[in-house]
Design a protein around this motif. Structure first.
Motif, PDB file in Angstrom:
ATOM      1  N   SER A  60       0.802  -1.241   0.000  1.00  0.00           N
ATOM      2  CA  SER A  60       0.000   0.000   0.000  1.00  0.00           C
ATOM      3  C   SER A  60       0.827   1.279   0.000  1.00  0.00           C
ATOM      4  N   CYS A  61       2.049   1.241   0.557  1.00  0.00           N
ATOM      5  CA  CYS A  61       2.714   2.497   0.899  1.00  0.00           C
ATOM      6  C   CYS A  61       3.758   2.934  -0.129  1.00  0.00           C
ATOM      7  N   GLY A  62       3.557   2.603  -1.397  1.00  0.00           N
ATOM      8  CA  GLY A  62       4.478   3.055  -2.438  1.00  0.00           C
ATOM      9  C   GLY A  62       4.401   4.567  -2.607  1.00  0.00           C
ATOM     10  N   MET A  63       5.556   5.211  -2.706  1.00  0.00           N
ATOM     11  CA  MET A  63       5.629   6.659  -2.944  1.00  0.00           C
ATOM     12  C   MET A  63       7.035   6.971  -3.428  1.00  0.00           C
ATOM     13  N   ARG A  64       7.300   8.231  -3.696  1.00  0.00           N
ATOM     14  CA  ARG A  64       8.654   8.574  -4.150  1.00  0.00           C
ATOM     15  C   ARG A  64       9.424   9.330  -3.081  1.00  0.00           C
ATOM     16  N   MET A  65      10.687   8.958  -2.945  1.00  0.00           N
ATOM     17  CA  MET A  65      11.599   9.723  -2.098  1.00  0.00           C
ATOM     18  C   MET A  65      12.716  10.236  -2.992  1.00  0.00           C
ATOM     19  N   ASP A  66      12.906  11.533  -3.009  1.00  0.00           N
ATOM     20  CA  ASP A  66      13.903  12.154  -3.890  1.00  0.00           C
ATOM     21  C   ASP A  66      13.769  11.637  -5.326  1.00  0.00           C
ATOM     22  N   GLY A  67      12.537  11.479  -5.775  1.00  0.00           N
ATOM     23  CA  GLY A  67      12.282  11.136  -7.175  1.00  0.00           C
ATOM     24  C   GLY A  67      12.338   9.664  -7.520  1.00  0.00           C
ATOM     25  N   ALA A  68      12.594   8.792  -6.544  1.00  0.00           N
ATOM     26  CA  ALA A  68      12.661   7.351  -6.841  1.00  0.00           C
ATOM     27  C   ALA A  68      11.639   6.613  -5.976  1.00  0.00           C
ATOM     28  N   ALA A  69      10.951   5.652  -6.575  1.00  0.00           N
ATOM     29  CA  ALA A  69       9.886   4.951  -5.847  1.00  0.00           C
ATOM     30  C   ALA A  69      10.454   4.087  -4.726  1.00  0.00           C
ATOM     31  N   VAL A  70       9.774   4.139  -3.572  1.00  0.00           N
ATOM     32  CA  VAL A  70      10.164   3.324  -2.417  1.00  0.00           C
ATOM     33  C   VAL A  70       8.903   2.836  -1.719  1.00  0.00           C
ATOM     34  N   LEU A  71       9.070   1.803  -0.904  1.00  0.00           N
ATOM     35  CA  LEU A  71       8.015   1.448   0.048  1.00  0.00           C
ATOM     36  C   LEU A  71       8.331   2.234   1.310  1.00  0.00           C
ATOM     37  N   ALA A  72       7.379   3.031   1.782  1.00  0.00           N
ATOM     38  CA  ALA A  72       7.663   3.880   2.948  1.00  0.00           C
ATOM     39  C   ALA A  72       8.007   3.044   4.176  1.00  0.00           C
ATOM     40  N   CYS A  73       7.371   1.867   4.311  1.00  0.00           N
ATOM     41  CA  CYS A  73       7.613   1.069   5.523  1.00  0.00           C
ATOM     42  C   CYS A  73       8.919   0.291   5.440  1.00  0.00           C
ATOM     43  N   LYS A  74       9.593   0.348   4.280  1.00  0.00           N
ATOM     44  CA  LYS A  74      10.880  -0.359   4.154  1.00  0.00           C
ATOM     45  C   LYS A  74      12.055   0.620   4.269  1.00  0.00           C
ATOM     46  N   THR A  75      11.737   1.921   4.265  1.00  0.00           N
ATOM     47  CA  THR A  75      12.794   2.930   4.149  1.00  0.00           C
ATOM     48  C   THR A  75      13.149   3.510   5.512  1.00  0.00           C
ATOM     49  N   ARG A  76      14.320   3.164   5.993  1.00  0.00           N
ATOM     50  CA  ARG A  76      14.746   3.667   7.300  1.00  0.00           C
ATOM     51  C   ARG A  76      15.222   5.110   7.186  1.00  0.00           C
ATOM     52  N   MET A  77      14.929   5.909   8.218  1.00  0.00           N
ATOM     53  CA  MET A  77      15.274   7.323   8.164  1.00  0.00           C
ATOM     54  C   MET A  77      16.601   7.637   8.865  1.00  0.00           C
ATOM     55  N   TYR A  78      17.153   6.677   9.613  1.00  0.00           N
ATOM     56  CA  TYR A  78      18.298   6.982  10.467  1.00  0.00           C
ATOM     57  C   TYR A  78      19.482   7.575   9.679  1.00  0.00           C
ATOM     58  N   ASP A  79      19.942   6.839   8.645  1.00  0.00           N
ATOM     59  CA  ASP A  79      21.114   7.314   7.889  1.00  0.00           C
ATOM     60  C   ASP A  79      20.842   8.655   7.225  1.00  0.00           C
ATOM     61  N   ILE A  80      19.626   8.815   6.738  1.00  0.00           N
ATOM     62  CA  ILE A  80      19.253  10.053   6.040  1.00  0.00           C
ATOM     63  C   ILE A  80      19.287  11.228   7.021  1.00  0.00           C
ATOM     64  N   ALA A  81      18.692  10.998   8.198  1.00  0.00           N
ATOM     65  CA  ALA A  81      18.656  12.068   9.203  1.00  0.00           C
ATOM     66  C   ALA A  81      20.069  12.373   9.701  1.00  0.00           C
ATOM     67  N   VAL A  86      17.378  16.350   3.890  1.00  0.00           N
ATOM     68  CA  VAL A  86      15.923  16.498   4.007  1.00  0.00           C
ATOM     69  C   VAL A  86      15.306  15.997   2.699  1.00  0.00           C
ATOM     70  N   PRO A  87      14.831  14.743   2.655  1.00  0.00           N
ATOM     71  CA  PRO A  87      14.346  14.187   1.384  1.00  0.00           C
ATOM     72  C   PRO A  87      13.005  14.787   0.971  1.00  0.00           C
ATOM     73  N   VAL A  88      12.791  14.770  -0.346  1.00  0.00           N
ATOM     74  CA  VAL A  88      11.517  15.253  -0.893  1.00  0.00           C
ATOM     75  C   VAL A  88      10.619  14.043  -1.142  1.00  0.00           C
ATOM     76  N   ILE A  89       9.441  14.051  -0.550  1.00  0.00           N
ATOM     77  CA  ILE A  89       8.511  12.930  -0.676  1.00  0.00           C
ATOM     78  C   ILE A  89       7.361  13.350  -1.602  1.00  0.00           C
ATOM     79  N   SER A  90       7.060  12.488  -2.563  1.00  0.00           N
ATOM     80  CA  SER A  90       5.962  12.821  -3.489  1.00  0.00           C
ATOM     81  C   SER A  90       5.209  11.544  -3.862  1.00  0.00           C
ATOM     82  N   ALA A  91       4.090  11.739  -4.541  1.00  0.00           N
ATOM     83  CA  ALA A  91       3.281  10.585  -4.954  1.00  0.00           C
ATOM     84  C   ALA A  91       4.007   9.814  -6.057  1.00  0.00           C
TER      85      ALA A  91
END
Ligand code: SF4
Ligand code: SF4
Ligand code: FES
Length: 365
Positions: A60-81, A86-91
């Motif tokens: 269900s949680c497909g979206m884009r992070m910095d222009g590339a599709a990801v599953l939001a529940c698979k994407t850890r924020m630790y390294d990014i933070a 500051v990633p850009v999230i879009s549909a």
């Protein structure tokens, strides 16, 4: 930890888009989906996105992070933070946006349904009233395709769909291969015939973005390659794409080169070639194509011929001849079969996957 996110908001009623920035406090193990939940709970309850399982299963949680599709529940924020990014999230792309990060999945499901995504058994009943036994190697052919969770990340990134929204697309084609390759299905040829149309398998541009972005390792481009190879093995080669592929094999075998000058007459026919004569002459004048005669034969053409014969002699026509890289990927990701190498060494290899963050690891190390 502090997490920054920029989110493209979209209001379908007014058609307005706005990039909104959020700064939130999140636990170190937070995923992108957790971060969105925090925003919705504590900062802005109007934020719209889809979720269900939170464990990479429901799709269900497909979206884009910095222009590339990801599953939001698979994407850890630790390294990014930690990196202060500051990633850009879009549909997701290639599907109409309904609100914020929610897309209309109707076109996706229409294509999914178009490939008859269910088994059409080729048998009436099992012999002697027992179950049908399928050798594991027969099911291995469709092992990866069966992993698809219908998230749409591949469709989001598909180049061919961007230029032709009618293209059947990577997800539906991977699903089609799931049943074309199933030894229990009795409609293989019929299915392949139906996929060899103007917007079918040969429209793929082979950009491999679907393989790159699929969060489940389905590798839809490989599934499309299997469908093409199996179509050829079944003699379904009327499509221009199939003729194109066949000509490249002949060309590489006979001269060691891809002789693109002859591609148009070989795939589209003499009439189409004559219509494009002026264009071809212009290309030749500017040195963009070599003259067709005499055909240029590569110095090491014997190597190309030996390779051709080697592949032919292995006797693996159709989908069984398509080699997939899952073992290599699994070695990189998990260290399977890596002998004495430690996980640390595997993650330090050039080009290896990033080591996932595991909460509390530093304390116990
Ligand atoms: S490889 Fe083909 S199906 Fe996959 S994203 Fe590219 S064009 Fe689409
Ligand atoms: S092939 Fe991969 S990216 Fe595409 S829908 Fe299935 S799981 Fe998602
Ligand atoms: S919420 Fe189910 S796959 Fe992410």
């Amino acid at each position: 930890m502090q997490v920054g996110l920029k989110i493209w908001r979209f209001n379908a009623k007014t058609g307005e888009r706005e990039l909104q920035e959020f700064e939130i406090d999140a636990p170190e193990e937070a995923t992108l989906l957790d971060a969105l939940d925090i925003i919705k709970d504590r900062h802005d309850g109007t934020l719209a996105y889809r979720k269900s399982c939170r464990m990479m299963i429901c799709g269900s949680c497909g979206m884009r992070m910095d222009g590339a599709a990801v599953l939001a529940c698979k994407t850890r924020m630790y390294d990014i933070a930690q990196a202060g990014h500051v990633p850009v999230i879009s549909a997701m792309g290639n599907l109409p946006v309904v609100k914020d990060l929610v897309v209309d999945m109707d076109p996706f499901w229409a294509k999914f349904n178009s490939v008859d995504p269910y088994l059409r058994p080729g048998f009436q009943e099992a012999p002697d009233g027992r179950e049908h036994l399928i050798p594991p190697e027969r099911m291995t052919v469709i092992h990866k395709e069966a992993l698809c969770i219908n998230c749409g990340c591949c469709v989001s990134e598909c180049n061919a769909m961007e230029s032709d929204p009618q293209f059947t697309g990577p997800q539906a084609l991977a699903k089609a291969m799931r049943f074309v390759g199933d030894p229990r299905d009795g409609h293989k040829v019929e299915r392949l015939e139906a996929l060899n149309h103007e917007h079918g398998i040969w429209e793929c541009t082979r950009c491999y973005f679907c393989n790159e972005r699929c969060p489940k390792g389905v590798d839809p481009r490989d599934a499309i390659a299997k469908l093409g190879a199996e179509s050829m093995a079944e003699g379904i080669d009327r499509d221009m794409g199939a003729k194109h592929a066949k000509w490249f094999v002949t060309s590489a075998k006979t001269t060691g080169w891809l002789r693109e000058t002859e591609l148009v007459p070989k795939t589209q026919g003499i009439v189409a070639a004559i219509k494009q004569t002026r264009f071809a002459l212009d290309l030749a004048k500017h040195g963009k194509v070599p003259p067709p005669f005499p055909p240029h034969v590569a110095k090491d053409v014997d190597e190309a011929r030996r390779l051709h014969d080697l592949v032919r002699d292995r006797g693996r026509p159709g989908y069984s001849g398509i080699v997939q890289g899952e073992r290599a990927l699994s070695r990189l990701a998990h260290g399977h079969g890596a002998g004495s190498e430690t996980l640390e060494e595997i993650y330090e290899r050039p080009g290896a996957f990033h080591r996932p963050y595991i909460a509390g690891e530093e304390e116990t190390a």
